[in-house]
Design an enzyme around this catalytic site. Structure first.
Site, PDB file in Angstrom:
ATOM      1  N   ASP A   1      57.612  28.549  60.485  1.00 47.10           N
ATOM      2  CA  ASP A   1      58.755  28.979  59.676  1.00 47.10           C
ATOM      3  C   ASP A   1      58.432  30.321  59.032  1.00 47.10           C
ATOM      4  O   ASP A   1      57.260  30.643  58.814  1.00 47.10           O
ATOM      5  CB  ASP A   1      59.074  27.948  58.587  1.00 47.10           C
ATOM      6  CG  ASP A   1      60.455  28.226  57.992  1.00 47.10           C
ATOM      7  OD1 ASP A   1      61.458  27.846  58.605  1.00 47.10           O
ATOM      8  OD2 ASP A   1      60.524  28.871  56.919  1.00 47.10           O
TER       9      ASP A   1
ATOM     10  N   ARG B   1      59.306  14.496  64.856  1.00 43.86           N
ATOM     11  CA  ARG B   1      59.640  14.650  63.429  1.00 43.86           C
ATOM     12  C   ARG B   1      59.811  13.306  62.717  1.00 43.86           C
ATOM     13  O   ARG B   1      59.667  13.229  61.499  1.00 43.86           O
ATOM     14  CB  ARG B   1      60.924  15.484  63.291  1.00 43.86           C
ATOM     15  CG  ARG B   1      60.682  16.958  63.140  1.00 43.86           C
ATOM     16  CD  ARG B   1      60.101  17.333  61.770  1.00 43.86           C
ATOM     17  NE  ARG B   1      61.149  17.507  60.770  1.00 43.86           N
ATOM     18  CZ  ARG B   1      61.330  16.724  59.725  1.00 43.86           C
ATOM     19  NH1 ARG B   1      60.544  15.688  59.526  1.00 43.86           N
ATOM     20  NH2 ARG B   1      62.277  16.972  58.863  1.00 43.86           N
TER      21      ARG B   1
ATOM     22  N   TYR C   1      64.454  34.688  49.537  1.00 46.31           N
ATOM     23  CA  TYR C   1      64.026  33.317  49.219  1.00 46.31           C
ATOM     24  C   TYR C   1      63.074  33.294  48.037  1.00 46.31           C
ATOM     25  O   TYR C   1      63.110  32.384  47.210  1.00 46.31           O
ATOM     26  CB  TYR C   1      63.367  32.665  50.438  1.00 46.31           C
ATOM     27  CG  TYR C   1      64.353  32.276  51.510  1.00 46.31           C
ATOM     28  CD1 TYR C   1      65.200  31.182  51.337  1.00 46.31           C
ATOM     29  CD2 TYR C   1      64.470  33.013  52.683  1.00 46.31           C
ATOM     30  CE1 TYR C   1      66.124  30.825  52.313  1.00 46.31           C
ATOM     31  CE2 TYR C   1      65.386  32.665  53.664  1.00 46.31           C
ATOM     32  CZ  TYR C   1      66.212  31.572  53.470  1.00 46.31           C
ATOM     33  OH  TYR C   1      67.125  31.233  54.435  1.00 46.31           O
TER      34      TYR C   1
ATOM     35  N   ARG D   1      65.898  20.295  66.301  1.00 43.37           N
ATOM     36  CA  ARG D   1      66.510  18.971  66.161  1.00 43.37           C
ATOM     37  C   ARG D   1      67.523  18.599  67.222  1.00 43.37           C
ATOM     38  O   ARG D   1      67.867  17.420  67.351  1.00 43.37           O
ATOM     39  CB  ARG D   1      67.149  18.851  64.770  1.00 43.37           C
ATOM     40  CG  ARG D   1      66.112  18.688  63.669  1.00 43.37           C
ATOM     41  CD  ARG D   1      66.716  18.902  62.309  1.00 43.37           C
ATOM     42  NE  ARG D   1      67.073  20.303  62.165  1.00 43.37           N
ATOM     43  CZ  ARG D   1      67.633  20.824  61.078  1.00 43.37           C
ATOM     44  NH1 ARG D   1      67.915  20.047  60.051  1.00 43.37           N
ATOM     45  NH2 ARG D   1      67.912  22.107  61.014  1.00 43.37           N
TER      46      ARG D   1
ATOM     47  N   ARG E   1      65.636  29.119  67.740  1.00 45.74           N
ATOM     48  CA  ARG E   1      65.473  27.705  67.376  1.00 45.74           C
ATOM     49  C   ARG E   1      65.491  26.780  68.595  1.00 45.74           C
ATOM     50  O   ARG E   1      65.995  25.657  68.505  1.00 45.74           O
ATOM     51  CB  ARG E   1      66.566  27.260  66.390  1.00 45.74           C
ATOM     52  CG  ARG E   1      66.514  27.955  65.045  1.00 45.74           C
ATOM     53  CD  ARG E   1      65.590  27.231  64.095  1.00 45.74           C
ATOM     54  NE  ARG E   1      65.408  28.001  62.889  1.00 45.74           N
ATOM     55  CZ  ARG E   1      65.924  27.674  61.708  1.00 45.74           C
ATOM     56  NH1 ARG E   1      66.607  26.570  61.581  1.00 45.74           N
ATOM     57  NH2 ARG E   1      65.704  28.426  60.677  1.00 45.74           N
TER      58      ARG E   1
HETATM   59  O1  CP3 Z   1      62.318  27.408  67.787  1.00 42.88           O
HETATM   60  C1  CP3 Z   1      62.233  28.358  66.957  1.00 42.88           C
HETATM   61  O2  CP3 Z   1      63.116  29.257  66.865  1.00 42.88           O
HETATM   62  C2  CP3 Z   1      60.983  28.490  66.095  1.00 42.88           C
HETATM   63  C3  CP3 Z   1      61.001  27.887  64.824  1.00 42.88           C
HETATM   64  C4  CP3 Z   1      61.683  28.481  63.612  1.00 42.88           C
HETATM   65  C5  CP3 Z   1      61.995  27.692  62.482  1.00 42.88           C
HETATM   66  N1  CP3 Z   1      62.465  28.516  61.506  1.00 42.88           N
HETATM   67  C6  CP3 Z   1      61.794  26.240  62.393  1.00 42.88           C
HETATM   68  C7  CP3 Z   1      62.537  25.460  61.380  1.00 42.88           C
HETATM   69  C8  CP3 Z   1      62.028  29.806  63.308  1.00 42.88           C
HETATM   70  C9  CP3 Z   1      61.929  31.064  64.168  1.00 42.88           C
HETATM   71  C10 CP3 Z   1      62.516  29.805  61.969  1.00 42.88           C
HETATM   72  C11 CP3 Z   1      62.953  31.035  61.261  1.00 42.88           C
HETATM   73  C12 CP3 Z   1      63.649  30.924  59.972  1.00 42.88           C
HETATM   74  N2  CP3 Z   1      63.423  30.026  58.955  1.00 42.88           N
HETATM   75  C13 CP3 Z   1      64.656  31.818  59.552  1.00 42.88           C
HETATM   76  C14 CP3 Z   1      65.138  33.034  60.336  1.00 42.88           C
HETATM   77  C15 CP3 Z   1      66.172  32.693  61.330  1.00 42.88           C
HETATM   78  C16 CP3 Z   1      67.499  32.252  60.765  1.00 42.88           C
HETATM   79  O3  CP3 Z   1      67.795  31.069  60.842  1.00 42.88           O
HETATM   80  O4  CP3 Z   1      68.214  33.126  60.235  1.00 42.88           O
HETATM   81  C17 CP3 Z   1      65.064  31.436  58.261  1.00 42.88           C
HETATM   82  C18 CP3 Z   1      66.132  32.099  57.422  1.00 42.88           C
HETATM   83  C19 CP3 Z   1      64.264  30.296  57.893  1.00 42.88           C
HETATM   84  C20 CP3 Z   1      64.288  29.552  56.600  1.00 42.88           C
HETATM   85  C21 CP3 Z   1      64.601  28.119  56.835  1.00 42.88           C
HETATM   86  N3  CP3 Z   1      63.694  27.170  57.288  1.00 42.88           N
HETATM   87  C22 CP3 Z   1      65.836  27.477  56.686  1.00 42.88           C
HETATM   88  C23 CP3 Z   1      67.116  28.145  56.200  1.00 42.88           C
HETATM   89  C24 CP3 Z   1      65.645  26.127  57.053  1.00 42.88           C
HETATM   90  C25 CP3 Z   1      66.651  25.036  57.051  1.00 42.88           C
HETATM   91  C26 CP3 Z   1      67.652  25.283  58.113  1.00 42.88           C
HETATM   92  C27 CP3 Z   1      67.966  24.095  58.952  1.00 42.88           C
HETATM   93  O5  CP3 Z   1      68.126  24.318  60.171  1.00 42.88           O
HETATM   94  O6  CP3 Z   1      68.080  22.990  58.426  1.00 42.88           O
HETATM   95  C28 CP3 Z   1      64.305  25.962  57.446  1.00 42.88           C
HETATM   96  C29 CP3 Z   1      63.654  24.734  57.936  1.00 42.88           C
HETATM   97  C30 CP3 Z   1      63.353  24.753  59.411  1.00 42.88           C
HETATM   98  N4  CP3 Z   1      62.685  25.770  60.045  1.00 42.88           N
HETATM   99  C31 CP3 Z   1      63.655  23.729  60.373  1.00 42.88           C
HETATM  100  C32 CP3 Z   1      63.137  24.170  61.609  1.00 42.88           C
HETATM  101  C33 CP3 Z   1      63.150  23.446  62.930  1.00 42.88           C
HETATM  102  C34 CP3 Z   1      64.335  22.395  60.098  1.00 42.88           C
HETATM  103  C35 CP3 Z   1      63.226  21.472  59.641  1.00 42.88           C
HETATM  104  C36 CP3 Z   1      63.328  20.050  60.075  1.00 42.88           C
HETATM  105  O7  CP3 Z   1      62.961  19.722  61.241  1.00 42.88           O
HETATM  106  O8  CP3 Z   1      63.713  19.253  59.227  1.00 42.88           O
END
Ligand code: CP3
Length: 348
Positions: free
Chosen positions: A75, A39, A150, A30, A26
């Site tokens: 994602d 964003r 999911y 943010r 990540r």
């Molecule tokens: O920089 C990076 O690592 C690349 C981007 C990335 C995102 N999601 C962006 C994202 C990656 C590699 C993921 C993988 C992902 N997504 C996983 C596997 C890794 C882990 O966390 O275990 C999972 C389970 C998801 C599912 C998911 N998507 C969740 C649980 C959430 C909310 C979590 C949170 O941080 O709020 C998302 C949304 C998401 N994916 C965001 C980002 C930057 C937040 C969105 C926003 O900007 O509002």
């Protein structure tokens, strides 16, 4: 290491490197003010579907920190939208109609990446054109069982009760859905490699919820199906398993070059269990970035020491960086890892 091979790729292959490479799960997100500025203008979904913007936020952390790899901004749920699944990000993924029946499984379309997710492939091409040559791009997908959680559960959860119950109530249908997801992710990651991704990573964020027999029969069998199909691509394959301490021995025979490890398992132990043929990635606790500088330094050195000063370690956090992390702590961490590992201490 042959001259010119980026340090990250050499480490994935277990070759000697001049210093331990580091990137951060990540790393685009943010905690960076420049990400929040993008964003503020677009939704997360629009951001993932607009190649110029997704490429821009992928590159943002590379401008600030001397990171050794970039990771595609997207994602794990994005390709499922391409297969006809309706979902929203709130901010975690929420599936409009969770999959609970055999009919719903049979109705899922296969994924045709060029038609269904062309914007992801275009994002990869834009990143490759702009990223420094020594900073390889990692493409990624959700591991089949984590996507299953999911899809069946419908929304983020601590226990994923519905998904885990489904494994026991209709194991054959569960395997059918997992195989379907495994094939879709193999096609998806193959297309990412063809578009320019230089390493491919599967995120198994929820595999650690399973007991070893269920992990083996459902999660690992499906992940193996995806990884085997990708072997011939010739790029390093990374399998990240969250909460995997009870399961690592099952990964020794997996077709992955690198195993990503959360912060609960000491890397030394994991390396012994996995054997010499695999590199490890991790595994600093994301909370350590909130420590005083000298404590962060001590913790980073501990991870390097656990990795044993042997080739085949990529430094990372054990899970994604938290949104309220101070970017200056990341800058300090990157410098510590590079400096200490280049001096050959405290590994030996
Ligand atoms: O920089 C990076 O690592 C690349 C981007 C990335 C995102 N999601 C962006 C994202 C990656 C590699 C993921 C993988 C992902 N997504 C996983 C596997 C890794 C882990 O966390 O275990 C999972 C389970 C998801 C599912 C998911 N998507 C969740 C649980 C959430 C909310 C979590 C949170 O941080 O709020 C998302 C949304 C998401 N994916 C965001 C980002 C930057 C937040 C969105 C926003 O900007 O509002």
């Amino acid at each position: 290491m042959s001259s010119g091979t980026p340090v990250f790729l050499a480490a994935c292959r277990g070759e000697p490197v001049p210093y331990t490479p580091i990137w951060i799960m990540r790393q685009a997100g943010r905690y960076l003010p420049e990400y929040r500025a993008v964003r503020a203008k677009v939704s997360f979904e629009a951001l993932t579907r607009t190649p110029e913007l997704a490429a821009e936020v992928t590159l943002q952390p590379l401008r600030r920190f001397a990171l050794d790899a970039a990771i595609l901004f997207s994602d794990i749920m994005t390709p499922l939208q391409g297969m006809g699944i309706e979902l929203t990000f709130e901010p975690g993924p929420v599936v409009r109609e969770p999959i609970r029946t055999r009919a719903a499984i049979e109705a899922l379309r296969p994924l045709a990446p060029e038609q269904d997710v062309p914007f992801v492939l275009e994002t990869i091409r834009l990143i490759r054109a702009a990223a420094p040559r020594n900073v390889p791009l990692i493409g990624f997908a959700g591991a089949p069982f984590t996507l299953f959680c999911y899809l069946v559960g419908g929304r983020p959860s601590k226990e994923f009760e519905a998904a885990r119950a489904f494994l026991y109530s209709d194991p054959q249908a569960a395997v059918r859905l997992l195989d379907h997801l495994a094939d879709a992710m193999a096609a998806y990651l193959g297309a990412q490699a063809a578009a320019g991704a230089q390493a491919l990573m599967l995120f198994e964020s929820w595999g650690g919820l399973l007991a070893p027999p269920q992990f083996e029969h459902f999660a690992l069998a499906a992940a193996r199906r995806t990884l085997s199909a990708l072997r011939s691509r010739g790029v390093p394959l990374i399998y990240y398993l969250n909460q995997g301490s009870a399961l690592h021995e099952r990964l020794a025979a997996l077709e992955a070059d690198v195993i990503g490890v959360d912060w609960r398992s000491p890397l030394g132990t994991v390396r012994r269990v996995l054997g010499a043929g695999k590199a490890v990635q991790g595994n600093l606790d994301p909370a350590a970035l909130f420590a005083a500088p000298e404590v962060l330094e001590r913790e980073a050195e501990r991870v390097l020491r656990e990795a044993g000063g042997q080739p085949g370690h990529i430094f990372n956090l054990g899970h994604g960086i938290w949104p309220h992390t101070d970017p200056d702590a990341v800058a300090r961490l990157v410098d510590i890892v590079h400096e200490r590992s280049a001096r050959g201490e405290p590994g030996a």
